[in-house]
Scaffold this active site. Structure first.
Site, PDB file in Angstrom:
ATOM      1  N   CYS A 145       0.883  -1.173   0.000  1.00  0.00           N
ATOM      2  CA  CYS A 145       0.000   0.000   0.000  1.00  0.00           C
ATOM      3  C   CYS A 145       0.916   1.217   0.000  1.00  0.00           C
ATOM      4  O   CYS A 145       2.083   1.140   0.335  1.00  0.00           O
ATOM      5  CB  CYS A 145      -0.861   0.037   1.257  1.00  0.00           C
ATOM      6  SG  CYS A 145      -1.907  -1.387   1.430  1.00  0.00           S
TER       7      CYS A 145
ATOM      8  N   ARG B 171       2.402   0.944  -5.893  1.00  0.00           N
ATOM      9  CA  ARG B 171       2.484   0.029  -4.754  1.00  0.00           C
ATOM     10  C   ARG B 171       1.162  -0.685  -4.502  1.00  0.00           C
ATOM     11  O   ARG B 171       1.102  -1.652  -3.743  1.00  0.00           O
ATOM     12  CB  ARG B 171       2.892   0.783  -3.489  1.00  0.00           C
ATOM     13  CG  ARG B 171       4.228   1.491  -3.572  1.00  0.00           C
ATOM     14  CD  ARG B 171       4.494   2.289  -2.320  1.00  0.00           C
ATOM     15  NE  ARG B 171       4.496   1.444  -1.160  1.00  0.00           N
ATOM     16  CZ  ARG B 171       5.572   0.774  -0.740  1.00  0.00           C
ATOM     17  NH1 ARG B 171       6.698   0.880  -1.418  1.00  0.00           N
ATOM     18  NH2 ARG B 171       5.524   0.008   0.313  1.00  0.00           N
TER      19      ARG B 171
ATOM     20  N   TRP C 264      -3.592  -1.966  -1.473  1.00  0.00           N
ATOM     21  CA  TRP C 264      -3.568  -3.295  -2.074  1.00  0.00           C
ATOM     22  C   TRP C 264      -4.157  -4.201  -1.001  1.00  0.00           C
ATOM     23  O   TRP C 264      -3.550  -4.400   0.047  1.00  0.00           O
ATOM     24  CB  TRP C 264      -2.150  -3.719  -2.439  1.00  0.00           C
ATOM     25  CG  TRP C 264      -2.089  -4.994  -3.218  1.00  0.00           C
ATOM     26  CD1 TRP C 264      -2.286  -5.152  -4.559  1.00  0.00           C
ATOM     27  CD2 TRP C 264      -1.846  -6.305  -2.703  1.00  0.00           C
ATOM     28  NE1 TRP C 264      -2.141  -6.472  -4.920  1.00  0.00           N
ATOM     29  CE2 TRP C 264      -1.890  -7.207  -3.790  1.00  0.00           C
ATOM     30  CE3 TRP C 264      -1.576  -6.811  -1.439  1.00  0.00           C
ATOM     31  CZ2 TRP C 264      -1.677  -8.573  -3.648  1.00  0.00           C
ATOM     32  CZ3 TRP C 264      -1.363  -8.181  -1.294  1.00  0.00           C
ATOM     33  CH2 TRP C 264      -1.424  -9.043  -2.394  1.00  0.00           C
TER      34      TRP C 264
ATOM     35  N   ASN D  91      -0.106   0.424   6.206  1.00  0.00           N
ATOM     36  CA  ASN D  91       0.430  -0.517   5.217  1.00  0.00           C
ATOM     37  C   ASN D  91       1.001  -1.682   6.002  1.00  0.00           C
ATOM     38  O   ASN D  91       1.892  -1.507   6.831  1.00  0.00           O
ATOM     39  CB  ASN D  91       1.533   0.144   4.378  1.00  0.00           C
ATOM     40  CG  ASN D  91       2.229  -0.865   3.473  1.00  0.00           C
ATOM     41  OD1 ASN D  91       1.641  -1.886   3.115  1.00  0.00           O
ATOM     42  ND2 ASN D  91       3.477  -0.601   3.115  1.00  0.00           N
ATOM     43  N   GLY D  92       0.451  -2.880   5.794  1.00  0.00           N
ATOM     44  CA  GLY D  92       0.980  -4.051   6.509  1.00  0.00           C
ATOM     45  C   GLY D  92      -0.154  -4.977   6.901  1.00  0.00           C
ATOM     46  O   GLY D  92      -1.255  -4.910   6.358  1.00  0.00           O
TER      47      GLY D  92
ATOM     48  N   GLU E 159      11.854 -15.870 -16.944  1.00  0.00           N
ATOM     49  CA  GLU E 159      11.612 -14.421 -16.792  1.00  0.00           C
ATOM     50  C   GLU E 159      10.740 -13.911 -17.927  1.00  0.00           C
ATOM     51  O   GLU E 159       9.818 -13.121 -17.716  1.00  0.00           O
ATOM     52  CB  GLU E 159      12.938 -13.686 -16.735  1.00  0.00           C
ATOM     53  CG  GLU E 159      12.858 -12.180 -16.711  1.00  0.00           C
ATOM     54  CD  GLU E 159      12.058 -11.614 -15.543  1.00  0.00           C
ATOM     55  OE1 GLU E 159      11.730 -12.380 -14.613  1.00  0.00           O
ATOM     56  OE2 GLU E 159      11.706 -10.415 -15.597  1.00  0.00           O
TER      57      GLU E 159
ATOM     58  N   LYS F   2       7.114 -12.077 -17.431  1.00  0.00           N
ATOM     59  CA  LYS F   2       6.792 -10.763 -18.010  1.00  0.00           C
ATOM     60  C   LYS F   2       5.489 -10.827 -18.789  1.00  0.00           C
ATOM     61  O   LYS F   2       4.616  -9.995 -18.636  1.00  0.00           O
ATOM     62  CB  LYS F   2       7.930 -10.301 -18.924  1.00  0.00           C
ATOM     63  CG  LYS F   2       9.173  -9.866 -18.213  1.00  0.00           C
ATOM     64  CD  LYS F   2       9.047  -8.524 -17.571  1.00  0.00           C
ATOM     65  CE  LYS F   2       8.932  -8.396 -16.098  1.00  0.00           C
ATOM     66  NZ  LYS F   2       9.478  -9.208 -15.110  1.00  0.00           N
TER      67      LYS F   2
ATOM     68  N   GLU G 138       2.354 -11.512 -16.431  1.00  0.00           N
ATOM     69  CA  GLU G 138       1.991 -10.535 -15.399  1.00  0.00           C
ATOM     70  C   GLU G 138       1.478  -9.229 -15.993  1.00  0.00           C
ATOM     71  O   GLU G 138       0.809  -8.463 -15.305  1.00  0.00           O
ATOM     72  CB  GLU G 138       3.136 -10.270 -14.437  1.00  0.00           C
ATOM     73  CG  GLU G 138       4.326  -9.522 -14.985  1.00  0.00           C
ATOM     74  CD  GLU G 138       5.342  -9.214 -13.887  1.00  0.00           C
ATOM     75  OE1 GLU G 138       4.962  -8.996 -12.736  1.00  0.00           O
ATOM     76  OE2 GLU G 138       6.536  -9.194 -14.218  1.00  0.00           O
TER      77      GLU G 138
ATOM     78  N   HIS H 221       9.189 -34.035 -21.344  1.00  0.00           N
ATOM     79  CA  HIS H 221       8.692 -34.771 -20.168  1.00  0.00           C
ATOM     80  C   HIS H 221       7.312 -34.284 -19.751  1.00  0.00           C
ATOM     81  O   HIS H 221       7.010 -34.179 -18.566  1.00  0.00           O
ATOM     82  CB  HIS H 221       9.709 -34.632 -19.027  1.00  0.00           C
ATOM     83  CG  HIS H 221      11.056 -35.132 -19.403  1.00  0.00           C
ATOM     84  ND1 HIS H 221      11.418 -36.458 -19.401  1.00  0.00           N
ATOM     85  CD2 HIS H 221      12.134 -34.468 -19.902  1.00  0.00           C
ATOM     86  CE1 HIS H 221      12.658 -36.598 -19.828  1.00  0.00           C
ATOM     87  NE2 HIS H 221      13.123 -35.406 -20.128  1.00  0.00           N
TER      88      HIS H 221
ATOM     89  N   LYS I 293       3.877  -3.430  -6.654  1.00  0.00           N
ATOM     90  CA  LYS I 293       5.308  -3.373  -6.956  1.00  0.00           C
ATOM     91  C   LYS I 293       6.131  -3.983  -5.830  1.00  0.00           C
ATOM     92  O   LYS I 293       7.167  -4.582  -6.056  1.00  0.00           O
ATOM     93  CB  LYS I 293       5.742  -1.918  -7.155  1.00  0.00           C
ATOM     94  CG  LYS I 293       7.204  -1.759  -7.542  1.00  0.00           C
ATOM     95  CD  LYS I 293       7.524  -2.444  -8.860  1.00  0.00           C
ATOM     96  CE  LYS I 293       8.973  -2.299  -9.241  1.00  0.00           C
ATOM     97  NZ  LYS I 293       9.309  -3.070 -10.454  1.00  0.00           N
TER      98      LYS I 293
HETATM   99  C1  AGP Z   1       8.554  -8.874 -11.315  1.00  0.00           C
HETATM  100  O1  AGP Z   1       8.196  -8.351 -12.587  1.00  0.00           O
HETATM  101  C2  AGP Z   1       7.400  -8.862 -10.349  1.00  0.00           C
HETATM  102  N1  AGP Z   1       6.877  -7.565 -10.211  1.00  0.00           N
HETATM  103  C3  AGP Z   1       7.696  -9.587  -9.052  1.00  0.00           C
HETATM  104  O2  AGP Z   1       7.910 -10.935  -9.365  1.00  0.00           O
HETATM  105  C4  AGP Z   1       8.916  -9.096  -8.237  1.00  0.00           C
HETATM  106  O3  AGP Z   1      10.112  -9.435  -8.907  1.00  0.00           O
HETATM  107  C5  AGP Z   1       8.896  -9.813  -6.881  1.00  0.00           C
HETATM  108  O4  AGP Z   1       7.727  -9.413  -6.200  1.00  0.00           O
HETATM  109  C6  AGP Z   1      10.118  -9.515  -6.016  1.00  0.00           C
HETATM  110  O5  AGP Z   1      10.168  -8.152  -5.712  1.00  0.00           O
HETATM  111  P1  AGP Z   1      11.525  -7.543  -5.094  1.00  0.00           P
HETATM  112  O6  AGP Z   1      12.594  -7.718  -6.123  1.00  0.00           O
HETATM  113  O7  AGP Z   1      11.203  -6.117  -4.815  1.00  0.00           O
HETATM  114  O8  AGP Z   1      11.823  -8.334  -3.843  1.00  0.00           O
END
Ligand code: AGP
Length: 614
Positions: free
Chosen positions: A2, A27, A75, A101-102, A487, A491, A494, A510, A609
């Site tokens: 948040c 965030r 969030w 936030n938490g 990766e 991308k 997400e 497999h 984020k």
């Molecule tokens: C990556 O595109 C994502 N947003 C997510 O997987 C991110 O890498 C993950 O939450 C880890 O975040 P951090 O690197 O801030 O720890």
């Protein structure tokens, strides 16, 4: 998770707060709200489901005056995203308002106790329980707001960054943090509060990064004071902010993500500046130099991270084992922290995190530290929790990464980890001087090679047009490029919401090959490397099932290119450095597909984020 913003001073608080929420919206963005105390001493709370723009639309005609306020973009963790559960939350008397936030882990027990004292609740949130507890404590103990917050937080189990207003004291904000980030900005008799520095940077460069269990008073006319949860006065360390305003603006790009993809030549150069000396073919990273014995003598290196950062860790495993001959284990932080791992004195644990606030990775760090491991943090946000918890570390220095989908932070993480692997290998003598010189020199060439790949942006956009309506996609790679396949798949899924999976290319036989249907896109990361011939066979296997092959190949390639429906060329480089190049086309492919699908690229649904809760 948040975003929190607070302000007290001489400006129009609402303008400071709403602009700050926009800067923090990456965030979390499922609801937003603001609390203001106007000149008459009214405490007005406005909040709505949806984004910050929806909040702005909802307050037209409302009294948004006042020079003190707090604001929040959410969030959801407890309670669905809706108006009732949005922050700020009033206390029962409506004298207090809180943002948080938490997660309050023991909120149910606290709520039960308050209900037994006749308290009722408007929302399903843990946050409302906290503000009611603060008010209950204030009334029971007849104390001021700061003491009531302190006493209440001593009953709380969990993670929090909070800010509280009391309409009976319109010059004061009380804030506190534990495991969730909070930064204070100091102006000329005006004070700012935020989850990170981005809402503060345009007003002041004097900041205080609060520590866990700090409680801070921001009081107009009286300044800033800090004490701990256990009532110990602290002299806060005022730091100079390194961030600039231009770093957090889009700079003419349609999305932060595209800006950050195109920044990579610059950001990689920055992450190497002062560390990689190409002329002398030498690498020096302070955090390593001061602790090299720990790395050289390590019997094992554990890498703990999440998401994209975990993929960077996987690439590091290949490099460290190849160059330094040290066994490496790469752990998902969320699993590592709970599976009762064997951690020995002398183990080196590398924690990778762009935000430096990921709850699972922070918890993994604390666990490993408690068992005597040496913690080395590789993070991007200066002053964030993980670097502060680590024994040493290395910042990636790519500037704020606003797009939720990580791009420039990932390539910088891989760069720093490669530097680390080379330095350990040189110290141990497991890497010949010539290998070290060649790799260090080639690492210095990577930024300009990424520039050449970015020149293919229009070509990659045309490929995206062909596959934007795919329902499923497979990403294949081998060796150093197996993590790149993971990766690339992350991308795509997400930001475009297309189901995508990454696999080691040979693993496809497999089971996953059953997924292949006619026309299904299969992205193959196939630069010239030791297993090139093997991946050619894998491509032939998918072609035989009428898949569409999109390949990433090294300039001059013929065999894979001739088998592919679409090809993206990268410049030649050392095999261990190919991930820094092969990932860039995959970032652009995902970006363009998502844009063509009309997805919210910078703020994808359900994501945030920084995942600062479990
Ligand atoms: C990556 O595109 C994502 N947003 C997510 O997987 C991110 O890498 C993950 O939450 C880890 O975040 P951090 O690197 O801030 O720890």
């Amino acid at each position: 998770m948040c975003g929190i913003v607070g302000y007290v001073g001489k400006r129009d608080a609402f303008q400071v707060l709403i602009k700050g929420l926009h800067r923090l919206e990456y965030r979390g963005y499922d609801s937003a709200g603001v609390a203001l105390i106007n000149k008459s001493g009214d405490l007005n709370v406005y909040k709505t489901k949806g984004k910050v723009a929806d909040l702005e639309a909802s307050i037209v005609g409302k009294d948004i005056s006042g020079t003190i306020g707090i604001a929040h973009t959410r969030w959801a963790t407890h309670g669905e995203p809706n108006q009732q559960n949005a922050h700020p939350h009033y206390s029962e008397t409506e004298n207090l308002a809180i943002i948080h936030n938490g997660i309050i882990e023991n909120y149910a027990v606290l709520k039960q106790g308050l209900m037994e004292h006749g308290y009722t609740f408007r929302s399903q949130t843990d946050t409302e329980v906290l503000v009611q507890l603060i008010e209950f404590t204030q009334l029971q103990s007849q104390t001021d707001l700061e003491t009531a917050v302190q006493l209440a937080l001593n009953q709380v189990v969990g993670a929090y960054a909070i800010a509280v207003l009391d309409k009976r004291n319109p010059d004061l904000i009380i804030a506190a943090r534990k495991s969730s980030p909070l930064v204070v900005g100091i102006g000329d008799d005006e004070f700012f509060l935020a989850s990170d520095a981005t809402p503060i940077v345009e007003y002041t460069d004097k900041v205080i990064y609060l520590d866990d269990e700090d409680i801070v008073r921001l009081e107009r006319g009286k300044g800033v004071s800090v004490k701990t949860l256990h009532n110990v006065e602290k002299t806060p360390e005022i730091k100079k902010l390194e961030l600039t305003l231009s770093q957090i603006e889009k700079g003419g790009y349609p999305h932060f993500m595209l800006k950050e993809i195109f920044e990579q030549p610059t950001t990689l150069a920055t992450s190497m500046r002062g560390r990689v000396n190409v002329e002398k073919s030498n690498i020096t990273v302070a955090g390593f130099i001061d602790n090299k014995d720990k790395f050289v003598n390590a019997k094992r290196i554990i890498i703990t991270a999440c998401g994209t950062s975990w993929h960077a860790g996987l690439i590091a495993m290949y490099a460290i084992e190849e160059f330094a001959h040290i066994p490496v284990e790469v752990e998902y932080s969320s699993e590592f922290r709970y599976r009762k791992p064997v951690i020995n004195e002398g183990d080196v644990v590398i924690a990778i995190s762009q935000s430096g606030e990921t709850a699972d990775t922070l918890a993994a760090v604390e666990l490993a530290k408690s068992k005597g491991a040496f913690i080395f943090g590789i993070c991007n946000v200066v002053g964030s929790s993980i670097p502060r918890a680590a024994h040493s570390g290395c910042y990636t220095h790519v500037g704020p990464e606003i797009g939720v989908a990580s791009t420039k932070a990932f390539t910088a993480q891989v760069t720093v980890l490669t530097m680390l692997a080379l330095m350990i290998g040189r110290e141990k003598g497991t890497l010949t001087q010539q290998q070290y010189l060649n790799l260090t020199k080639e690492l210095g060439n990577v930024p300009q090679k990424i520039e050449k790949i970015l020149e293919q942006n229009a070509h990659i956009e045309q490929i995206a047009e062909k596959y934007k309506d795919a329902l499923n996609c497979l990403y294949l790679g081998r060796g150093y490029n197996y993590p790149v396949a993971l990766e690339g798949a992350l991308k795509l899924k997400e930001i475009s919401y297309i189901h995508a999976e990454g696999y080691p290319a040979a693993e496809m036989k497999h089971g996953p090959i059953a997924l292949i249907s006619e026309g299904m896109p299969v992205v193959v990361v196939a630069p010239h490397c030791g297993t090139y011939d093997k991946i050619v066979s894998n491509i032939q296997e998918v072609k035989a099932r009428y898949a569409k092959v999109i390949s990433v190949v090294t300039e001059g390639d013929e065999e894979v290119s001739n088998l592919s429906d679409d090809t993206i060329i990268i410049p030649a480089t050392e095999e261990s450095l190919t991930p820094l190049l092969t990932v860039v086309p995959l970032q652009l492919l995902a970006y363009h597909i998502a844009v063509k699908k009309g997805c919210d690229v910078d703020q994808p649904r359900n994501l945030a984020k920084s995942v600062t809760v479990e």
